[in-house]
Scaffold this active site. Sequence first.
Site, PDB file in Angstrom:
ATOM      1  N   LYS A  13     -10.191 -77.085  20.669  1.00  0.00           N
ATOM      2  CA  LYS A  13     -10.674 -77.231  22.017  1.00  0.00           C
ATOM      3  C   LYS A  13     -11.549 -76.163  22.477  1.00  0.00           C
ATOM      4  O   LYS A  13     -12.845 -76.336  22.883  1.00  0.00           O
ATOM      5  CB  LYS A  13      -9.526 -77.159  23.200  1.00  0.00           C
ATOM      6  CG  LYS A  13      -8.760 -78.263  23.071  1.00  0.00           C
ATOM      7  CD  LYS A  13      -7.619 -78.043  24.328  1.00  0.00           C
ATOM      8  CE  LYS A  13      -6.926 -76.922  24.568  1.00  0.00           C
ATOM      9  NZ  LYS A  13      -6.192 -76.663  23.586  1.00  0.00           N
ATOM     10  N   ARG A  88      -1.321 -79.357  34.086  1.00  0.00           N
ATOM     11  CA  ARG A  88      -0.380 -79.401  32.943  1.00  0.00           C
ATOM     12  C   ARG A  88       0.689 -80.341  33.323  1.00  0.00           C
ATOM     13  O   ARG A  88       1.590 -80.583  32.638  1.00  0.00           O
ATOM     14  CB  ARG A  88       0.122 -78.180  33.027  1.00  0.00           C
ATOM     15  CG  ARG A  88      -0.784 -77.157  32.079  1.00  0.00           C
ATOM     16  CD  ARG A  88      -0.312 -75.774  31.716  1.00  0.00           C
ATOM     17  NE  ARG A  88       0.923 -76.050  30.702  1.00  0.00           N
ATOM     18  CZ  ARG A  88       0.538 -75.943  29.438  1.00  0.00           C
ATOM     19  NH1 ARG A  88      -0.614 -76.007  28.854  1.00  0.00           N
ATOM     20  NH2 ARG A  88       1.476 -76.025  28.478  1.00  0.00           N
ATOM     21  N   ARG A 127      -2.443 -69.477   8.009  1.00  0.00           N
ATOM     22  CA  ARG A 127      -3.232 -68.266   8.311  1.00  0.00           C
ATOM     23  C   ARG A 127      -2.280 -67.017   8.504  1.00  0.00           C
ATOM     24  O   ARG A 127      -2.695 -66.155   8.315  1.00  0.00           O
ATOM     25  CB  ARG A 127      -3.548 -68.526   9.940  1.00  0.00           C
ATOM     26  CG  ARG A 127      -5.007 -69.182   9.979  1.00  0.00           C
ATOM     27  CD  ARG A 127      -5.615 -69.045  11.336  1.00  0.00           C
ATOM     28  NE  ARG A 127      -4.904 -69.422  12.467  1.00  0.00           N
ATOM     29  CZ  ARG A 127      -5.053 -70.354  13.176  1.00  0.00           C
ATOM     30  NH1 ARG A 127      -6.249 -71.340  12.960  1.00  0.00           N
ATOM     31  NH2 ARG A 127      -4.337 -70.627  14.374  1.00  0.00           N
ATOM     32  N   ARG A 139      -0.682 -62.558  14.774  1.00  0.00           N
ATOM     33  CA  ARG A 139      -0.757 -62.598  16.225  1.00  0.00           C
ATOM     34  C   ARG A 139       0.235 -63.450  16.673  1.00  0.00           C
ATOM     35  O   ARG A 139       0.662 -64.391  16.091  1.00  0.00           O
ATOM     36  CB  ARG A 139      -2.202 -63.428  16.728  1.00  0.00           C
ATOM     37  CG  ARG A 139      -3.478 -62.698  16.478  1.00  0.00           C
ATOM     38  CD  ARG A 139      -4.680 -63.530  16.910  1.00  0.00           C
ATOM     39  NE  ARG A 139      -4.182 -64.453  17.732  1.00  0.00           N
ATOM     40  CZ  ARG A 139      -5.259 -65.580  17.708  1.00  0.00           C
ATOM     41  NH1 ARG A 139      -5.990 -65.789  16.982  1.00  0.00           N
ATOM     42  NH2 ARG A 139      -4.532 -66.764  18.500  1.00  0.00           N
ATOM     43  N   ARG A 150       4.734 -74.598  21.191  1.00  0.00           N
ATOM     44  CA  ARG A 150       3.557 -74.905  22.316  1.00  0.00           C
ATOM     45  C   ARG A 150       2.978 -76.333  21.839  1.00  0.00           C
ATOM     46  O   ARG A 150       2.745 -77.128  22.924  1.00  0.00           O
ATOM     47  CB  ARG A 150       2.398 -74.004  21.967  1.00  0.00           C
ATOM     48  CG  ARG A 150       2.695 -72.590  22.263  1.00  0.00           C
ATOM     49  CD  ARG A 150       1.501 -71.543  22.075  1.00  0.00           C
ATOM     50  NE  ARG A 150       0.281 -71.826  22.469  1.00  0.00           N
ATOM     51  CZ  ARG A 150      -0.991 -71.346  22.076  1.00  0.00           C
ATOM     52  NH1 ARG A 150      -0.752 -70.623  20.846  1.00  0.00           N
ATOM     53  NH2 ARG A 150      -1.941 -71.696  22.518  1.00  0.00           N
TER      54      ARG A 150
END
Length: 199
Positions: A13, A88, A127, A139, A150
């Site tokens: 996005k 949301r 990653r 992260r 998520r």
Amino acid sequence: MRLILLGPPGAGKGTQAERLVQKHGIVQLSTGDMLRAAVAAGTPVGLEAKDVMARGELCPDSLVVSIVADRIEQPDAHNGFILDGFPRTLAQAEALDAMLHEHKLDLDAVIELVVDETILLERVEGRAREAAAAGKPLRPDDAPETVKKRINDFKSVTSQLRPFYQSKGLHASVDGMASIDDVARQIDAILAKAETAAA
């Protein structure tokens, strides 16, 4: 041009929003950034938000919609905007709809980047492995468990928003697994169709 971009974390996005901002001279609006800016500016809505956040509570929908309303009246948003991370819930979508009608504005499209969750998780895990091999810290956002949560949160969001925007003829899907350029072409085709319909 007024858009909502939907998609789980890692769907691309941000990349597509950046391109649309450059191409169409519109602004990307993130509710988190807008809340912080309103608090920092000390606007009436910002002061209200500051009180709510100081109590450790989530800002109510009406307050978030007021912050969006204030923001879209600023000159840089007159050409249009991309909403990122909002709405949301169905209640937020309905409140946003009512506020836009008050401002005599309509959304042009709600574009969902559809991705294969398994491949998305593999990307994130890749990653994480690369970061570990390079001795870099991971992260928090990139932790596979966080991403999984998520993605599940996002699924519960879209299960409410997709039918709402489909019923208004605004929802369109693009293949988020395609290359960046292909995704961009799919989005451009949807926007061209929306502009023709609005003309």
